[in-house]
Design a protein around this motif. Sequence first.
Motif, PDB file in Angstrom:
ATOM      1  N   GLU A  52     -50.596 -66.915  70.750  1.00 26.66           N
ATOM      2  CA  GLU A  52     -50.583 -65.771  71.681  1.00 26.66           C
ATOM      3  C   GLU A  52     -49.649 -64.668  71.212  1.00 26.66           C
ATOM      4  OE1 GLU A  52     -49.543 -67.300  75.461  1.00 26.66           O
ATOM      5  OE2 GLU A  52     -51.465 -68.283  75.820  1.00 26.66           O
ATOM      6  N   ALA A  53     -48.484 -65.055  70.661  1.00 29.53           N
ATOM      7  CA  ALA A  53     -47.527 -64.042  70.162  1.00 29.53           C
ATOM      8  C   ALA A  53     -48.144 -63.245  69.035  1.00 29.53           C
ATOM      9  CB  ALA A  53     -46.245 -64.731  69.698  1.00 29.53           C
ATOM     10  N   ILE A  54     -48.841 -63.983  68.122  1.00 26.52           N
ATOM     11  CA  ILE A  54     -49.476 -63.263  66.993  1.00 26.52           C
ATOM     12  C   ILE A  54     -50.523 -62.308  67.524  1.00 26.52           C
ATOM     13  CG2 ILE A  54     -50.949 -63.592  64.985  1.00 26.52           C
ATOM     14  CD1 ILE A  54     -49.444 -66.293  64.518  1.00 26.52           C
ATOM     15  N   THR A  55     -51.293 -62.794  68.553  1.00 24.41           N
ATOM     16  CA  THR A  55     -52.342 -61.928  69.126  1.00 24.41           C
ATOM     17  C   THR A  55     -51.721 -60.682  69.771  1.00 24.41           C
ATOM     18  OG1 THR A  55     -53.690 -63.893  69.553  1.00 24.41           O
ATOM     19  CG2 THR A  55     -54.257 -61.882  70.735  1.00 24.41           C
ATOM     20  N   LYS A  56     -50.643 -60.873  70.605  1.00 21.49           N
ATOM     21  CA  LYS A  56     -49.996 -59.728  71.256  1.00 21.49           C
ATOM     22  C   LYS A  56     -49.364 -58.786  70.252  1.00 21.49           C
ATOM     23  CE  LYS A  56     -49.089 -61.867  75.701  1.00 21.49           C
ATOM     24  NZ  LYS A  56     -48.074 -62.259  76.703  1.00 21.49           N
ATOM     25  N   GLN A  57     -48.800 -59.343  69.190  1.00 23.72           N
ATOM     26  CA  GLN A  57     -48.202 -58.486  68.156  1.00 23.72           C
ATOM     27  C   GLN A  57     -49.260 -57.602  67.524  1.00 23.72           C
ATOM     28  OE1 GLN A  57     -46.263 -60.692  65.061  1.00 23.72           O
ATOM     29  NE2 GLN A  57     -45.309 -58.891  64.143  1.00 23.72           N
ATOM     30  N   LYS A  58     -50.424 -58.209  67.254  1.00 24.96           N
ATOM     31  CA  LYS A  58     -51.501 -57.410  66.667  1.00 24.96           C
ATOM     32  C   LYS A  58     -51.966 -56.325  67.641  1.00 24.96           C
ATOM     33  CE  LYS A  58     -53.318 -61.094  63.632  1.00 24.96           C
ATOM     34  NZ  LYS A  58     -54.478 -61.981  63.355  1.00 24.96           N
ATOM     35  N   GLU A  59     -52.052 -56.724  68.942  1.00 27.76           N
ATOM     36  CA  GLU A  59     -52.463 -55.720  69.922  1.00 27.76           C
ATOM     37  C   GLU A  59     -51.437 -54.589  70.025  1.00 27.76           C
ATOM     38  OE1 GLU A  59     -52.919 -57.861  73.494  1.00 27.76           O
ATOM     39  OE2 GLU A  59     -54.844 -58.781  72.932  1.00 27.76           O
ATOM     40  N   ALA A  60     -50.126 -54.916  70.024  1.00 29.34           N
ATOM     41  CA  ALA A  60     -49.072 -53.885  70.099  1.00 29.34           C
ATOM     42  C   ALA A  60     -49.120 -52.968  68.897  1.00 29.34           C
ATOM     43  CB  ALA A  60     -47.700 -54.560  70.201  1.00 29.34           C
ATOM     44  N   ILE A  61     -49.362 -53.559  67.708  1.00 25.24           N
ATOM     45  CA  ILE A  61     -49.451 -52.734  66.493  1.00 25.24           C
ATOM     46  C   ILE A  61     -50.615 -51.790  66.590  1.00 25.24           C
ATOM     47  CG2 ILE A  61     -49.899 -52.826  64.020  1.00 25.24           C
ATOM     48  CD1 ILE A  61     -48.324 -55.491  63.980  1.00 25.24           C
ATOM     49  N   ILE A  62     -51.736 -52.305  67.107  1.00 26.16           N
ATOM     50  CA  ILE A  62     -52.936 -51.445  67.241  1.00 26.16           C
ATOM     51  C   ILE A  62     -52.657 -50.318  68.238  1.00 26.16           C
ATOM     52  CG2 ILE A  62     -55.313 -51.411  68.051  1.00 26.16           C
ATOM     53  CD1 ILE A  62     -55.538 -54.335  66.975  1.00 26.16           C
ATOM     54  N   GLU A  63     -52.026 -50.697  69.384  1.00 26.01           N
ATOM     55  CA  GLU A  63     -51.719 -49.668  70.402  1.00 26.01           C
ATOM     56  C   GLU A  63     -50.744 -48.632  69.864  1.00 26.01           C
ATOM     57  OE1 GLU A  63     -50.097 -49.422  75.007  1.00 26.01           O
ATOM     58  OE2 GLU A  63     -50.264 -51.359  73.956  1.00 26.01           O
ATOM     59  N   ALA A  64     -49.730 -49.070  69.086  1.00 27.72           N
ATOM     60  CA  ALA A  64     -48.762 -48.136  68.503  1.00 27.72           C
ATOM     61  C   ALA A  64     -49.445 -47.188  67.534  1.00 27.72           C
ATOM     62  CB  ALA A  64     -47.649 -48.912  67.809  1.00 27.72           C
ATOM     63  N   LYS A  65     -50.362 -47.739  66.758  1.00 27.45           N
ATOM     64  CA  LYS A  65     -51.090 -46.872  65.820  1.00 27.45           C
ATOM     65  C   LYS A  65     -51.909 -45.835  66.569  1.00 27.45           C
ATOM     66  CE  LYS A  65     -51.477 -50.185  61.961  1.00 27.45           C
ATOM     67  NZ  LYS A  65     -52.403 -50.986  61.122  1.00 27.45           N
ATOM     68  N   GLU A  66     -52.524 -46.284  67.695  1.00 32.28           N
ATOM     69  CA  GLU A  66     -53.292 -45.313  68.471  1.00 32.28           C
ATOM     70  C   GLU A  66     -52.382 -44.213  69.039  1.00 32.28           C
ATOM     71  OE1 GLU A  66     -55.223 -47.620  71.424  1.00 32.28           O
ATOM     72  OE2 GLU A  66     -56.746 -48.455  70.053  1.00 32.28           O
ATOM     73  N   GLN A  67     -51.187 -44.596  69.565  1.00 31.28           N
ATOM     74  CA  GLN A  67     -50.245 -43.589  70.100  1.00 31.28           C
ATOM     75  C   GLN A  67     -49.798 -42.628  69.017  1.00 31.28           C
ATOM     76  OE1 GLN A  67     -49.229 -43.043  73.168  1.00 31.28           O
ATOM     77  NE2 GLN A  67     -50.420 -44.715  74.059  1.00 31.28           N
ATOM     78  N   ILE A  68     -49.496 -43.161  67.824  1.00 32.33           N
ATOM     79  CA  ILE A  68     -49.072 -42.295  66.707  1.00 32.33           C
ATOM     80  C   ILE A  68     -50.172 -41.321  66.338  1.00 32.33           C
ATOM     81  CG2 ILE A  68     -48.474 -42.324  64.251  1.00 32.33           C
ATOM     82  CD1 ILE A  68     -47.023 -45.009  64.817  1.00 32.33           C
ATOM     83  N   GLN A  69     -51.388 -41.809  66.385  1.00 31.35           N
ATOM     84  CA  GLN A  69     -52.522 -40.944  66.049  1.00 31.35           C
ATOM     85  C   GLN A  69     -52.660 -39.819  67.075  1.00 31.35           C
ATOM     86  OE1 GLN A  69     -54.240 -41.108  63.303  1.00 31.35           O
ATOM     87  NE2 GLN A  69     -55.588 -39.394  63.846  1.00 31.35           N
ATOM     88  N   LYS A  70     -52.524 -40.209  68.364  1.00 28.77           N
ATOM     89  CA  LYS A  70     -52.603 -39.176  69.410  1.00 28.77           C
ATOM     90  C   LYS A  70     -51.495 -38.147  69.261  1.00 28.77           C
ATOM     91  CE  LYS A  70     -54.804 -42.100  72.902  1.00 28.77           C
ATOM     92  NZ  LYS A  70     -54.629 -42.734  74.237  1.00 28.77           N
ATOM     93  N   MET A  71     -50.262 -38.617  68.969  1.00 25.58           N
ATOM     94  CA  MET A  71     -49.143 -37.680  68.807  1.00 25.58           C
ATOM     95  C   MET A  71     -49.365 -36.744  67.634  1.00 25.58           C
ATOM     96  SD  MET A  71     -45.880 -40.145  69.622  1.00 25.58           S
ATOM     97  CE  MET A  71     -44.727 -38.838  69.255  1.00 25.58           C
ATOM     98  N   LYS A  72     -49.916 -37.308  66.560  1.00 26.44           N
ATOM     99  CA  LYS A  72     -50.208 -36.455  65.398  1.00 26.44           C
ATOM    100  C   LYS A  72     -51.226 -35.385  65.753  1.00 26.44           C
ATOM    101  CE  LYS A  72     -49.204 -39.746  61.652  1.00 26.44           C
ATOM    102  NZ  LYS A  72     -49.776 -40.520  60.532  1.00 26.44           N
ATOM    103  N   GLU A  73     -52.258 -35.795  66.512  1.00 27.22           N
ATOM    104  CA  GLU A  73     -53.269 -34.805  66.896  1.00 27.22           C
ATOM    105  C   GLU A  73     -52.668 -33.720  67.800  1.00 27.22           C
ATOM    106  OE1 GLU A  73     -56.277 -37.090  68.741  1.00 27.22           O
ATOM    107  OE2 GLU A  73     -57.063 -37.972  66.855  1.00 27.22           O
ATOM    108  N   LYS A  74     -51.797 -34.165  68.751  1.00 27.63           N
ATOM    109  CA  LYS A  74     -51.165 -33.188  69.660  1.00 27.63           C
ATOM    110  C   LYS A  74     -50.281 -32.219  68.892  1.00 27.63           C
ATOM    111  CE  LYS A  74     -48.419 -32.938  73.835  1.00 27.63           C
ATOM    112  NZ  LYS A  74     -47.687 -33.700  74.876  1.00 27.63           N
ATOM    113  N   MET A  75     -49.413 -32.724  68.007  1.00 27.25           N
ATOM    114  CA  MET A  75     -48.529 -31.860  67.210  1.00 27.25           C
ATOM    115  C   MET A  75     -49.337 -30.928  66.340  1.00 27.25           C
ATOM    116  SD  MET A  75     -45.526 -34.541  66.125  1.00 27.25           S
ATOM    117  CE  MET A  75     -44.707 -33.296  65.151  1.00 27.25           C
TER     118      MET A  75
END
Length: 519
Positions: free
Chosen positions: A52-75
């Motif tokens: 479960e930890a590995i699964t959540k870590q992967k999900e957090a990494i994916i979510e962080a990448k999505e947030q970074i992508q959104k921030m890049k688009e906004k900037m």
Amino acid sequence: MTTTPLFAVLIAIVTAIVGIILGYILRRVLSEGKLKNAEMLSKDIVEKAEKEAITKQKEAIIEAKEQIQKMKEKMHGEIEKEQRERKFEWQQTEKRLHSKEESIDKKQQNLEKKEDKIHHKEQEVCRLKESAKAVYYEQMAKLQEVSNMTSDEAKEFLLENVEQEIRQETAVLVRDMRDKAKEEADKEAKEIVVRTIQKCATDHVAEATVYVVSLPNDEMKGRIIGREGRNIRALETVTGIDLIIDDTPEAVILSGFDPVRREIARITLEKLITDGRIHPGRIEEMYEKAKTEVEKEIREAGEQAVLETGITRIHPELIKLIGRLKYRTSYGQNILKHSLEVAHLSATMAFELGADPNIARRAGLLHDIGKAVDHEVEGTHVEIGVNLLQKYKETPTIIHAVEAHHGDVEPETMEAVIVQIADSLSAARPGARRETLESYIKRLQKLEEIADGFEGVDKSFAIQAGREVRIMVKPDKIDDLETINLTRAIVKEIESEMDYPGQIKVMVIRETRSVDYAK
């Protein structure tokens, strides 16, 4: 028979021991099985948690990448917007610079045109200058021909005229210097007087020998008179003041020569009007109250005057007499205000001249003390004042200054002379004493009539309450030198024809005006 029970007991003991051993072995086996099961269960839980930890870590990494992508688009969008705004500002600045360049080019063209015009005008001025020179020489030749004089002879003639004018101006200057030298003799005294007057500028109140008391209505007049005149008779008897009730609407006049009695009568009448109950008994009661108030006010006025001048060790009766001067006037001048002014003037002049300021101040305050009771005692106010000061043990120096302030005796001390001068200054200064409107207007008219009677006078104006007259002369009939003679002649005429306090300034004005109109 005995062996059988013992055997049975042994069998029971052995059986119990075997049971205990078997129970222990059984419990051991069961506990080891449970431990193995627990270990296996914990291993399953740990493995599941790791997954479960590995699964959540992967999900957090994916979510962080999505947030970074959104921030890049906004900037990126904001940067593009800022670039567009800057580009727009640069375009506007470029337009303004372009318009300024065009304006500068236009101004440059206008300047070039103006320079061309100026150059043409300079050429024209040069031509006119040459033409004017030719006209000048031609006119000079004609002038010499008409006047039968050469330029040197004309210069000599002008020099003679200038020399004569200089001699006249020199004579006038010499006379002015002589007059100035005469004025220098008493310059220091005048400066002392001016400084003294500047330091003492008190208000003076003109008072009359009558008071007018306002009534709320005309019905009050009947109540003041009373039945068969008993109230008005009681008022006049108690106060010693005459009540004049005439056709003047809503007013009663109090007439009396004694200002203190007149003030008591005024307060008494005003109290009766306010109270509304007017009868002889009430009149006497209100009179006593008013008398007490006036006596208190007299005492306070005397104490205030003594405090203001800083005089110490003075008899209480003299303080009361000083306070009574508040209700005494002479030619419209309040005697208490006059005495305070004389005290201040005397002290200031004594300090300037090296005399004793304390003696001068005390004598100045007490110099008219006789006027406080001159309605009640026979004799001049100087004689009465001297007797009062002797009665209340004042020093001989003070008494002498009071006795000499009107010249009844020759002043023997510097302080006596100073008090005499201060008294004259306070009485003679502008506005100190009241004169009637009729005599004031006649004096102004007489001044203007005298000035208008001289030849060459255009207009004259009496100003400064008749203490100055300004005269406008016709410049074509009176020259600058003649204005001096005219001024002196008008001064002599005023001195011989008029009576006036102080002095009158005569100013003759001659002016030449040149007027033209730009079209």
